[in-house]
Scaffold this active site. Structure first.
Site, PDB file in Angstrom:
ATOM      1  CG  HIS A  18      -2.056  -1.030   1.031  1.00  0.00           C
ATOM      2  ND1 HIS A  18      -2.649  -1.667   2.102  1.00  0.00           N
ATOM      3  CD2 HIS A  18      -2.646  -1.545  -0.082  1.00  0.00           C
ATOM      4  CE1 HIS A  18      -3.574  -2.505   1.653  1.00  0.00           C
ATOM      5  NE2 HIS A  18      -3.578  -2.452   0.333  1.00  0.00           N
ATOM      6  CG  HIS A  41      -7.115 -10.152  -7.819  1.00  0.00           C
ATOM      7  ND1 HIS A  41      -6.341  -9.744  -8.886  1.00  0.00           N
ATOM      8  CD2 HIS A  41      -7.420 -11.460  -8.046  1.00  0.00           C
ATOM      9  CE1 HIS A  41      -6.177 -10.763  -9.722  1.00  0.00           C
ATOM     10  NE2 HIS A  41      -6.821 -11.806  -9.242  1.00  0.00           N
ATOM     11  CD  GLU A 123     -12.959  -9.822  -4.345  1.00  0.00           C
ATOM     12  OE1 GLU A 123     -13.082 -11.054  -4.229  1.00  0.00           O
ATOM     13  OE2 GLU A 123     -11.847  -9.238  -4.422  1.00  0.00           O
ATOM     14  CG  ASP A 148     -11.655 -14.769 -13.965  1.00  0.00           C
ATOM     15  OD1 ASP A 148     -11.281 -15.552 -13.080  1.00  0.00           O
ATOM     16  OD2 ASP A 148     -10.932 -14.404 -14.925  1.00  0.00           O
ATOM     17  CG  ASP A 169      -3.171  -7.912  -4.048  1.00  0.00           C
ATOM     18  OD1 ASP A 169      -2.373  -8.827  -3.839  1.00  0.00           O
ATOM     19  OD2 ASP A 169      -3.760  -7.280  -3.142  1.00  0.00           O
TER      20      ASP A 169
END
Length: 332
Positions: A18, A41, A123, A148, A169
């Site tokens: 982050h 993600h 997500e 996806d 990620d």
């Protein structure tokens, strides 16, 4: 998909990821042109560190828990501005000194974006996506998708702004994640060649990491940089001790910025005196292809990793292009 990031939210890997993400966003903000943040993600966006998932693992205590109480970061040095900005976002979500809530990448990015910047996050997990939507609310500048990740990655590229950062990620829940990352990045780079791509990976199986890096180098991508932090000595089969970030198209100057920042962050998050960090240029048309490493010799931490992807140790704060050229022949 069964992965829930709540078990790992705020751990040392999250902190490094982050802060690097925040640094990239700040570099993009140096120009007045709008840009887009894309997250493949995204998770649920906000995590309760007092909740069941986080308290079962308590990983955050060796991550954000250490950083918020770190006295050595009480400095006015400009190089720590991004850390102060990151901690300010977290403080705004909590009351007083009680650290209960930790923001995921989408909320950190949203807090840093300007009014004319845009955000699109994705997500796959249905419950987490619903929570993500509730955490974001309705906004003309942001959009939440439930696809996806690898199918989603094709749809928003290239963004209308022609500037942006893409965070990839994956949960590394299924085998073959490194291969999917290589395929996903190379395909995305063909659609949006000037985008800044940030890919997170765990360092649990050094041979897989080595093959991942080699595959990226062989893909023909011209500007690749790896950032890695080990908080304890590497041990095969142990819990996560090392975290990595692959940056494609790193902003100019970010390597030098990280070279100043990472040693102190690594020291703060360390769980062993031999903790170390490394910034490794994998491919670039202008930069010398060699790593810059700080801290204890990484060969003592990760002999298997070193064996499969040899590195050259050098001090981040003293390394120069001339000394790099002189030492380039002294690889293991």
């Amino acid at each position: 998909m069964n992965y829930r990031h709540g078990f790992h939210a705020g751990n040392f890997a999250d902190v490094i990821k982050h802060i690097v993400l925040a640094l990239i966003i700040e570099y993009l903000k140096k120009k007045s042109k709008p840009f887009r943040y894309i997250d493949t993600h995204a998770g649920c966006g906000l995590y309760d560190l007092h909740g069941d998932q986080a308290t079962r693992t308590q990983e955050w205590e060796n991550g954000i828990g250490k950083l918020v109480t770190a006295k050595q970061l009480d400095t006015e040095d400009a190089q720590f501005d991004v850390v102060r900005s990151y901690l300010s976002i977290i403080a705004d979500l909590n009351s007083g000194n009680d650290l209960q809530f930790y923001p995921g990448s989408p909320l950190i990015a949203r807090a840093l974006l300007r009014e004319h910047d845009r955000l699109i996050v994705n997500e796959l997990h249905a419950e987490d996506c619903q929570l993500l939507r509730s955490n974001f609310g309705r906004s003309k500048t942001s959009k939440v998708m439930n696809l996806d990740a690898w199918n989603f990655l094709r749809s928003p590229l290239p963004p209308p702004e022609r500037h942006g950062v893409i965070l990839i990620d994956p949960p590394f829940e299924q085998p073959g994640e490194f291969d999917r990352m290589v395929q996903g990045l190379t395909a995305a780079a063909r659609r949006f060649a000037t985008g800044i791509y940030l890919l997170w990976y765990p360092i649990k199986h050094p041979r897989e990491v080595a093959r991942f890096k080699q595959s990226l180098v062989e893909s023909g991508l011209k500007r690749l940089m790896a950032v890695e932090v080990f908080v304890t000595p590497f041990a095969e089969g142990a819990a996560l001790t090392g975290t990595g970030l692959l940056v494609h198209n790193p902003p100019f100057g970010i390597r030098d910025e990280l070279a100043k920042l990472l040693p102190q962050l690594t020291k703060t998050l360390s769980q062993d005196p031999s903790a170390s960090c490394e910034i490794e240029v994998l491919a670039d048309e202008k930069w010398l292809k060699m790593p810059w490493t700080v801290g204890a010799g990484i060969q003592n931490i990760c002999p298997i990793y070193r064996q499969n992807f040899p590195i050259l140790l050098a001090s981040c704060d003293t390394m120069t292009d001339s000394s790099a050229a002189e030492t380039a022949d002294r690889r293991d």
